[in-house]
Design a protein around this motif. Structure first.
Motif: not given
Length: 329
Positions: A296-298, A300-317
């Protein structure tokens, strides 16, 4: 239309797969009314402690002392109640001891810059000796009959819901929760905009300790007293629950209450389900939990990377924008 992030749905998919697998493998025994009640009861302490530790994990830290904190809080609380003949003293004493240990952890981590892993694992190693010494001196301590009504489902479950709901509101919607997540994303930025980093870290560990104290009370209510094994491996169960639910070890905006809840129920279902289908050994459940956690960690990490590539707005901003609004009001 706002896109649903992959890392958001992974915990739900994991929970559904685990639940369906054991429901089928147990031939429906998993979903019996009795077993569902057992699942809820067995998950309570993990969820309660997890709701406090989440503040620490959100900062990218860890509190591995929650299990020994639970044991020490419970033992001292029961001793105070028994020695004074005032059963209700169990509650404030257990909460106070838990919060004090959390305060100690927070002060050392934030002021002396000691890594939380090193500090809390030192307590994990050392505190059981103190608990054992106290138990040896005072003997077994049993819950007063006047407090046993607190273990009734009609009292225990609503109390549990209220406690977790309050912690969820604080973590998800109040400044303290947002600050913890911001620290986990990038400690420099919230410090630059005026977030009191030291105070927030101390508060996070105090909440973690306080919830360990609450967990000790619930544990005593369930068992009926204290024992030498009280709180054993609880820190690992809580950490596993959060990471299995999709909270990353780096914390930040990956830390969510719903993930901790899903992970807690998943851990309980795995242990309970394996016992139902004929594999009650702890080694088996630990092996299965470890493999699932890694998978699940693997994912989740892959999903997080894909979200960034899709241009999802950065949560920290977004998070820091909200903080800046709060700070400038």
């Amino acid at each position: 239309m706002k896109k649903i992030k992959l890392q958001t749905i992974v915990p739900f998919i994991a929970f559904a797969v685990i639940f369906l697998f054991f429901t089928i493998a147990s031939k429906g025994k998993m979903v019996s009314a009795y077993n569902l009640g057992m699942l809820i009861d067995q998950s309570m302490v993990i969820i309660i402690i997890g709701s406090g530790m989440l503040f620490v994990v959100a900062q990218g830290s860890i509190d591995l002392s929650v299990g020994v904190n639970l044991a020490l809080s419970g033992v001292i609380g029961m001793w105070a109640a028994t020695a004074t003949g005032i059963p209700l003293l169990l509650i404030p004493v257990s909460l106070a001891v838990g919060a004090i240990i959390g305060l100690f952890n927070g002060a050392i981590v934030s002021m002396l810059k000691v890594p939380s892993f090193i500090l809390t694992i030192a307590l994990l190693i050392g505190v059981p000796g103190i608990v054992h010494l106290i138990q040896t001196q005072i003997g077994a301590q049993y819950l007063s009959s006047s407090l046993r009504f607190l273990n009734m489902p009609a009292v225990k479950i609503p109390l549990f819901i209220v406690i977790v709901a309050l912690m969820a509101v604080v973590f998800e919607f109040k400044k303290s929760g947002r600050y913890c997540r911001a620290i986990g994303e990038n400690e420099t930025v919230p410090k630059f905009v005026g977030v009191p980093i030291t105070k927030v870290k101390i508060l996070a560990f105090m909440l973690s300790g306080l919830m360990a104290g609450v967990g000790s009370i619930f544990s005593i209510l369930t068992v009926g007293g204290t024992s030498q094994t009280m709180g054993s491996f609880m820190e690992m169960k809580v950490a596993m629950a959060m990471f299995l639910g999709g909270v990353l070890v780096t914390g930040g905006t990956s830390a969510k209450i719903y993930k901790m809840l899903l992970g807690s129920f998943s851990i309980t279902i795995i242990v309970n389900g394996l016992a139902i289908i004929g594999y009650p050994e702890s080694q088996t459940s630990e092996s299965v939990e470890g493999i699932l956690l890694l998978l699940i960690l693997i994912v989740t990490i892959i999903a997080t990377g894909r979200d960034k590539k899709r241009g999802s707005p950065p949560d920290n901003e977004v998070l820091l924008d909200n903080q800046h609004v709060e700070l400038t009001r």
